[in-house]
Design a protein around this motif. Structure first.
Motif, short mmCIF file in Angstrom:
data_model
loop_
_atom_site.label_atom_id
_atom_site.label_comp_id
_atom_site.label_asym_id
_atom_site.label_seq_id
_atom_site.Cartn_x
_atom_site.Cartn_y
_atom_site.Cartn_z
N PHE A 89 14.70 -15.13 33.51
CA PHE A 89 14.13 -15.76 34.46
C PHE A 89 14.94 -17.17 35.03
O PHE A 89 15.01 -17.47 36.08
N ASN A 97 13.38 -11.59 35.47
CA ASN A 97 13.87 -11.99 36.93
C ASN A 97 12.93 -11.44 37.82
O ASN A 97 12.95 -11.96 39.17
N ASN A 101 11.54 -14.66 38.40
CA ASN A 101 12.18 -15.67 38.96
C ASN A 101 11.85 -15.81 40.59
O ASN A 101 11.85 -16.92 40.82
N GLN A 123 9.37 -19.11 42.19
CA GLN A 123 9.29 -20.37 41.89
C GLN A 123 8.85 -21.30 43.13
O GLN A 123 8.86 -22.55 42.77
#
Length: 304
Positions: A239, A253, A256, A259
């Protein structure tokens, strides 16, 4: 005239007690494990998830790294979990990401367990200078903040799956080493180990044929918690961009991308599925570990 003696109602339990008396250790452990319904459900869930991860190349409808549809498409018949910001199929990426995260957790746990068992056996059995050196090194490793040690190691080495596996494997062993050392110190005072020493058996035979099998139960239970922690660490590092690198998929990921407020509120298919898989796998592993602890506990035989 003799009186006919009444049959004691407790005698009805004799066949069951006799059966339990001849029950093997493995069957007894499995019977006690089966008393935990949440653990059985968790074991079934882990089996399904692991099966889907292993057969991801067969099950996945698209190449997880190829652009298969429009950017950021919502879930539909063609794309069951939608697509990400560059048009990759989320269902295919989720299958491969689960495969990657499970492989990282299992391999890192195996490395940590092997190192911890070896050092714990050596420290507990040989004692003296060997014990002092190994345990002082173990204390030194444990004195560093865990997450800081992992982050520094991940920043030094090239990011990638194998780097994360090796880093986590070489960081998570101290707890296992201390656990094995304590068990070895206790087992070393038992009669069967002392008799083997008196008979002149080599240390290799005593360690790996007599002591190690009797300490594997607590190690197995502890390893489940290490695996759960390792999977969380891999997800956290990925992440942060220090673990598995895109375009390869991992659960970390995939999160990720979540966000921004826009993704969190308007594109939940990008972060809810990988988040749920992490929660489900870690919770299931912990439930299985709790059940194994109770199943291997010798006192549970008496209680039951």
């Amino acid at each position: 005239m003799t009186k006919q003696m009444k049959k004691d109602p407790l005698d009805k339990k004799e066949p069951e007690n006799t059966l339990l008396a001849h029950e093997t250790y493995g069957k007894a452990v499995w019977r006690r494990f089966c008393r935990h319904r949440l653990a059985l459900i968790s074991l079934a869930a882990l089996g399904i998830i692991c099966g889907a991860a292993v057969f991801a190349p067969v099950i996945a409808p698209y190449d997880p790294e190829a652009i298969a549809g429009p950017f950021g498409a919502a879930p539909s018949r063609e794309f069951l979990l939608g697509t990400d910001q560059i048009g990759r199929d989320m269902a295919s990426r989720l299958l491969y990401a689960t495969r990657t995260s499970l492989m990282a957790g299992v391999l890192a746990t195996l490395i940590a367990t092997a190192i911890g068992v070896f050092l714990g056996l050596a420290a507990g059995y040989f004692g003296g200078v060997t014990d002092i050196l190994i345990m002082r090194f173990t204390d030194m490793v444990m004195s560093f903040p865990y997450i800081l040690l992992v982050l520094v190691a991940a920043a030094i080495f090239k990011p990638g799956l194998w780097s994360i596996i090796l880093i986590l494997g070489f960081v998570d062993w101290p707890g296992i080493a201390r656990l094995v050392r304590g068990n070895v110190l206790s087992l070393r005072e038992t009669n069967f180990v002392k008799s083997s020493m008196a008979a002149g058996m080599p240390a290799r035979h005593i360690l790996f044929s007599e002591i190690l099998p009797n300490t594997m139960a607590p190690v197995l239970v502890y390893a489940t918690s290490v695996m759960a922690l390792t999977m969380l660490d891999e997800a956290a590092l990925s992440f942060l961009g220090m673990g598995v690198q895109p375009p390869a998929a991992s659960l970390g990921n995939m999160l990720n991308s979540a966000q921004s407020i826009t993704v969190l509120t308007k594109q939940p298919w990008l972060w809810i599925p990988p988040g749920l898989v992490i929660i489900l796998v870690v919770t299931a592993v912990n439930f299985v570990g709790d059940a194994l602890r109770d199943a291997f506990d010798p006192l549970s035989v008496i209680k039951m």
